[in-house]
Design a protein around this motif. Structure first.
Motif, PDB file in Angstrom:
ATOM      1  N   LEU A  40      13.740 -57.162  -6.820  1.00 48.01           N
ATOM      2  CA  LEU A  40      15.129 -57.621  -6.702  1.00 48.01           C
ATOM      3  C   LEU A  40      15.798 -57.737  -8.069  1.00 48.01           C
ATOM      4  O   LEU A  40      16.984 -57.423  -8.221  1.00 48.01           O
ATOM      5  N   THR A  41      15.057 -58.165  -9.077  1.00 52.12           N
ATOM      6  CA  THR A  41      15.602 -58.260 -10.436  1.00 52.12           C
ATOM      7  C   THR A  41      15.959 -56.883 -10.961  1.00 52.12           C
ATOM      8  O   THR A  41      17.021 -56.685 -11.572  1.00 52.12           O
ATOM      9  N   ARG A  69      19.115 -55.732  -9.168  1.00 52.99           N
ATOM     10  CA  ARG A  69      20.267 -56.439  -9.733  1.00 52.99           C
ATOM     11  C   ARG A  69      20.680 -55.841 -11.073  1.00 52.99           C
ATOM     12  O   ARG A  69      21.858 -55.589 -11.329  1.00 52.99           O
ATOM     13  N   ASP A  70      19.682 -55.573 -11.929  1.00 46.71           N
ATOM     14  CA  ASP A  70      19.988 -55.013 -13.249  1.00 46.71           C
ATOM     15  C   ASP A  70      20.590 -53.617 -13.129  1.00 46.71           C
ATOM     16  O   ASP A  70      21.511 -53.253 -13.876  1.00 46.71           O
ATOM     17  N   ARG A 113      24.202 -53.978 -12.002  1.00 48.15           N
ATOM     18  CA  ARG A 113      25.041 -54.430 -13.120  1.00 48.15           C
ATOM     19  C   ARG A 113      25.341 -53.274 -14.064  1.00 48.15           C
ATOM     20  O   ARG A 113      26.439 -53.184 -14.604  1.00 48.15           O
TER      21      ARG A 113
END
Length: 138
Positions: free
Chosen positions: A127-128, A131-132, A135
């Motif tokens: 998930l990180t 997300r990155d 972004r």
């Protein structure tokens, strides 16, 4: 499960081995402290008290049995000088163990106080990364 296999499992856990090592080291440390008290600490005290050997301090309760100029049986006695030496041995060993346990507990508290780095699960890592990436696109 048989008793033999239970004992084997118990002995191999590590706690028994740690305990055995501690007992061996404790016995060796006890011998060192006994020598320290008997050979180094008590002789100066005996000298200060008029050349007294603490191991000779006792209250004679009964006379020894003597035959032909030889002592066949020692008389009963209360050996309070030897008891004093044993108390000093105990106090030194207790102080050393107290200092050791106190230092170990201090180290454990420092370890516990240090912030633990959180470990992320596989899902959280994924998930990180998502997300990155999102972004970066926007």
């Amino acid at each position: 499960m048989s008793i033999l296999s239970e004992f084997k499992q118990f002995a191999v856990k590590g706690n028994v081995i740690d305990l055995a090592v501690a007992v061996v080291i404790g016995v060796a440390f006890g011998a060192i402290v006994t020598s320290l008290v008997d050979d180094i600490i008590m002789p100066p005290f005996g000298l200060i008290l008029g050349g007294v050997d603490f191991t000779d301090l006792k209250i004679q309760l009964s006379d020894p049995v003597i035959e032909g100029g030889k002592i066949i049986k020692e008389g009963a006695s209360i050996n309070y000088g030897n008891f004093i030496q044993v108390i000093i041995n105990f106090l030194i060993i207790a102080a050393a163990i107290f200092a050791l346990v106190k230092s170990i507990n201090s180290l454990k508290r420092k370890e516990e106080a240090a912030p633990a780095t959180p470990t992320l699960s596989k899902e959280e890592i994924l998930l990180t990364e998502i997300r990155d990436l999102l972004r970066a696109r926007s």
